[in-house]
Write an enzyme that holds these catalytic residues in place. Sequence first.
Site, PDB file in Angstrom:
ATOM      1  N   GLU A 128       0.791  -0.986   0.010  1.00 52.01           N
ATOM      2  CA  GLU A 128      -0.188  -0.150  -0.018  1.00 52.01           C
ATOM      3  C   GLU A 128       0.896   1.130   0.066  1.00 52.01           C
ATOM      4  O   GLU A 128       1.931   1.166   0.505  1.00 52.01           O
ATOM      5  CB  GLU A 128      -0.890  -0.085   1.204  1.00 52.01           C
ATOM      6  CG  GLU A 128      -2.006  -1.202   1.280  1.00 52.01           C
ATOM      7  CD  GLU A 128      -2.298  -1.121   2.650  1.00 52.01           C
ATOM      8  OE1 GLU A 128      -1.955  -0.360   3.633  1.00 52.01           O
ATOM      9  OE2 GLU A 128      -3.392  -2.113   2.855  1.00 52.01           O
ATOM     10  N   CYS A 141       2.622   8.202   2.371  1.00 51.77           N
ATOM     11  CA  CYS A 141       3.181   6.995   3.319  1.00 51.77           C
ATOM     12  C   CYS A 141       3.464   5.617   2.544  1.00 51.77           C
ATOM     13  O   CYS A 141       2.619   5.380   1.632  1.00 51.77           O
ATOM     14  CB  CYS A 141       1.973   6.681   4.060  1.00 51.77           C
ATOM     15  SG  CYS A 141       1.995   5.358   5.022  1.00 51.77           S
ATOM     16  N   CYS A 148       5.023  -8.194   6.868  1.00 49.57           N
ATOM     17  CA  CYS A 148       6.257  -7.545   7.827  1.00 49.57           C
ATOM     18  C   CYS A 148       6.874  -8.498   8.439  1.00 49.57           C
ATOM     19  O   CYS A 148       6.601  -9.801   8.796  1.00 49.57           O
ATOM     20  CB  CYS A 148       5.358  -6.544   8.950  1.00 49.57           C
ATOM     21  SG  CYS A 148       6.840  -5.906   9.828  1.00 49.57           S
ATOM     22  N   CYS A 152       3.712  -7.543  15.642  1.00 44.81           N
ATOM     23  CA  CYS A 152       3.175  -6.732  16.617  1.00 44.81           C
ATOM     24  C   CYS A 152       1.710  -7.296  16.883  1.00 44.81           C
ATOM     25  O   CYS A 152       0.872  -7.266  15.747  1.00 44.81           O
ATOM     26  CB  CYS A 152       3.034  -5.116  16.352  1.00 44.81           C
ATOM     27  SG  CYS A 152       4.786  -4.889  16.288  1.00 44.81           S
ATOM     28  N   CYS A 155      -1.262  -5.211  14.823  1.00 46.16           N
ATOM     29  CA  CYS A 155      -1.155  -4.682  13.610  1.00 46.16           C
ATOM     30  C   CYS A 155      -1.496  -5.852  12.475  1.00 46.16           C
ATOM     31  O   CYS A 155      -1.268  -6.927  12.816  1.00 46.16           O
ATOM     32  CB  CYS A 155       0.450  -4.441  13.510  1.00 46.16           C
ATOM     33  SG  CYS A 155       0.925  -3.900  11.675  1.00 46.16           S
ATOM     34  N   CYS A 390      -2.101   1.317   8.378  1.00 44.77           N
ATOM     35  CA  CYS A 390      -1.040   0.120   8.064  1.00 44.77           C
ATOM     36  C   CYS A 390      -1.882  -1.094   7.720  1.00 44.77           C
ATOM     37  O   CYS A 390      -2.268  -1.658   8.752  1.00 44.77           O
ATOM     38  CB  CYS A 390      -0.164   0.128   9.297  1.00 44.77           C
ATOM     39  SG  CYS A 390       0.771  -1.280   9.404  1.00 44.77           S
TER      40      CYS A 390
HETATM   41  N1  SAH Z   1       6.981  -1.269  10.911  1.00 44.68           N
HETATM   42  C1  SAH Z   1       6.995   0.222  11.088  1.00 44.68           C
HETATM   43  C2  SAH Z   1       6.577   0.919  10.287  1.00 44.68           C
HETATM   44  C3  SAH Z   1       5.025   0.579   9.823  1.00 44.68           C
HETATM   45  S1  SAH Z   1       3.667   0.754  10.878  1.00 44.68           S
HETATM   46  C4  SAH Z   1       6.658   0.302  12.545  1.00 44.68           C
HETATM   47  O1  SAH Z   1       6.171  -0.396  13.350  1.00 44.68           O
HETATM   48  O2  SAH Z   1       6.762   1.512  13.223  1.00 44.68           O
HETATM   49  C5  SAH Z   1       3.234   2.519  10.994  1.00 44.68           C
HETATM   50  C6  SAH Z   1       2.599   2.712  12.307  1.00 44.68           C
HETATM   51  O3  SAH Z   1       1.101   2.150  12.389  1.00 44.68           O
HETATM   52  C7  SAH Z   1       3.108   2.126  13.446  1.00 44.68           C
HETATM   53  O4  SAH Z   1       3.314   3.205  14.558  1.00 44.68           O
HETATM   54  C8  SAH Z   1       2.490   1.165  13.969  1.00 44.68           C
HETATM   55  O5  SAH Z   1       2.464   0.834  15.295  1.00 44.68           O
HETATM   56  C9  SAH Z   1       0.819   1.742  13.597  1.00 44.68           C
HETATM   57  N2  SAH Z   1      -0.139   0.596  13.555  1.00 44.68           N
HETATM   58  C10 SAH Z   1      -0.044  -0.827  12.965  1.00 44.68           C
HETATM   59  N3  SAH Z   1      -1.370  -1.234  13.182  1.00 44.68           N
HETATM   60  C11 SAH Z   1      -2.237  -0.280  13.640  1.00 44.68           C
HETATM   61  C12 SAH Z   1      -3.563  -0.158  13.585  1.00 44.68           C
HETATM   62  N4  SAH Z   1      -4.351  -1.348  13.537  1.00 44.68           N
HETATM   63  N5  SAH Z   1      -4.118   1.102  14.049  1.00 44.68           N
HETATM   64  C13 SAH Z   1      -3.245   2.070  14.395  1.00 44.68           C
HETATM   65  N6  SAH Z   1      -2.012   2.051  14.169  1.00 44.68           N
HETATM   66  C14 SAH Z   1      -1.382   0.983  13.774  1.00 44.68           C
HETATM   67 FE1  SF4 Z   2       5.445  -4.698  11.479  1.00 38.03          FE
HETATM   68 FE2  SF4 Z   2       3.219  -3.807  11.870  1.00 38.03          FE
HETATM   69 FE3  SF4 Z   2       4.779  -4.310  13.910  1.00 38.03          FE
HETATM   70 FE4  SF4 Z   2       5.262  -2.139  12.182  1.00 38.03          FE
HETATM   71  S1  SF4 Z   2       3.575  -2.319  13.600  1.00 38.03           S
HETATM   72  S2  SF4 Z   2       6.674  -3.671  12.904  1.00 38.03           S
HETATM   73  S3  SF4 Z   2       4.316  -3.202  10.176  1.00 38.03           S
HETATM   74  S4  SF4 Z   2       4.114  -5.718  12.592  1.00 38.03           S
END
Ligand code: SAH
Ligand code: SF4
Length: 415
Positions: A128, A141, A148, A152, A155, A390
């Site tokens: 995306e 973005c 990934c 997390c 996510c 994300c």
């Molecule tokens: N992997 C990197 C960058 C991509 S995620 C990272 O984790 O920083 C970009 C941001 O979106 C991160 O701060 C992540 O924690 C947040 N994010 C992921 N899933 C989300 C969700 N479902 N709702 C809100 N923020 C989310």
């Molecule tokens: Fe990966 Fe999502 Fe964690 Fe960012 S927030 S490191 S995209 S799993």
Amino acid sequence: MITSLAAGETSAAPAFVEKRPLERYAAPAQPSLIGMSRDTLADALGEVGVPERQRRMRVQQIWHWLYVRGAQDFDAMTTLSKDLRRALAQRFTLARPEIAAEQVSIDGTRKWLLRLPGELTNAPHEVECVYIPETDRGTLCISSQVGCTLNCTFCHTGTQRLVRNLTAGEIVAQVVLARDRLGDWLAAQPTSGEEPKEGRELEKRLVSNIVMMGMGEPLYNFEAVRDGLNVVADGEGLSISKRRITLSTSGVVPNIARAGAEIGCMLAISLHAVTDELRDQLVPLNRKYPLRELLDACRHYPGLSNARRITFEYVMLKGVNDSLADAKALVRLLKGIPAKINLIPFNPWPGTKYECSDWEQIEKFSEVVFAAGYASPVRTPRGRDILAACGQLKSATEKLSARERLALRAMAMTD
Ligand code: SAH
Ligand code: SF4
């Protein structure tokens, strides 16, 4: 292959699982010039017979066509001879990734789902790219991986098994493609007082800022991200200065210093919790690089000042990390680090066990953070109607109460 690196059997937190990229990039027979470094471009010119002494000058010309004018066809490159254009077209392309879907939100946010070639099964991969217009800037973005490497728990991208690192070319191509779709290339110089018909002047570029906050963990694809961002920041090309590029990481500590030294962009940290106990659960990478090491790496990030701060992202999860005690601990934890705090309303996805904090709670939390001197701490979830977050391209419109909508709109106005 999925490798479990740290088990921690007795703890409630999930094991830290680091997925190895499952696929490698399979280069097409005719590679695209988009995203090549100047050196690689010079080699490409060598391949089509350009003598060494001419290469620097030709690279300069092609760089301008690729990254200032947005040429999509070798024939547009009128400063090159017809023979050279023909030779380049036989060996290379100017291809951008295929757009699988494009969505435009009522607030002007645009989201592209891009299709990238797969290696093993011929099944293409999708990533995306989202454009968010604001009054004083336009932020793109971009993604760094298909899926990934990390997992997390809040996510959606983290749940995807398939991982492929994007190439530097694919990282640059997202910026190029956004400029294509937005008509954001420099206008051709008008001849004899004629008005330019397409494109825009340099200072009016729509894409002015980049955040690496799409799919993937950029610091687990370090070289490609570094090389791609260095092309994006090149002052004679796409020209997006490193002060306007922010890389977001979940905390790959050893590569934070490298990012400072080898990229020099702005940094965002996905913090989300103020204790190791909770962060171990939300961001399992924390078991490898705990908070103390992460914050130490932040303190040593080069060039920090009140004008150049690290952004700390904090996703608001109902009943998990959103108490006022958490807010106070957050402020204490970041003491002494030039920091911005972004509170991100959690964007739910099917099957998640988390909920977004109530709006009242986000407001109370943000008041504590605001009182400690951090301005505008809530990141407005723009493009909410197309879920521009994300890993979540979905057609369903998320339901927000009328009050939440009003609050979001008010914040967007004052942002
Ligand atoms: N992997 C990197 C960058 C991509 S995620 C990272 O984790 O920083 C970009 C941001 O979106 C991160 O701060 C992540 O924690 C947040 N994010 C992921 N899933 C989300 C969700 N479902 N709702 C809100 N923020 C989310
Ligand atoms: Fe990966 Fe999502 Fe964690 Fe960012 S927030 S490191 S995209 S799993």
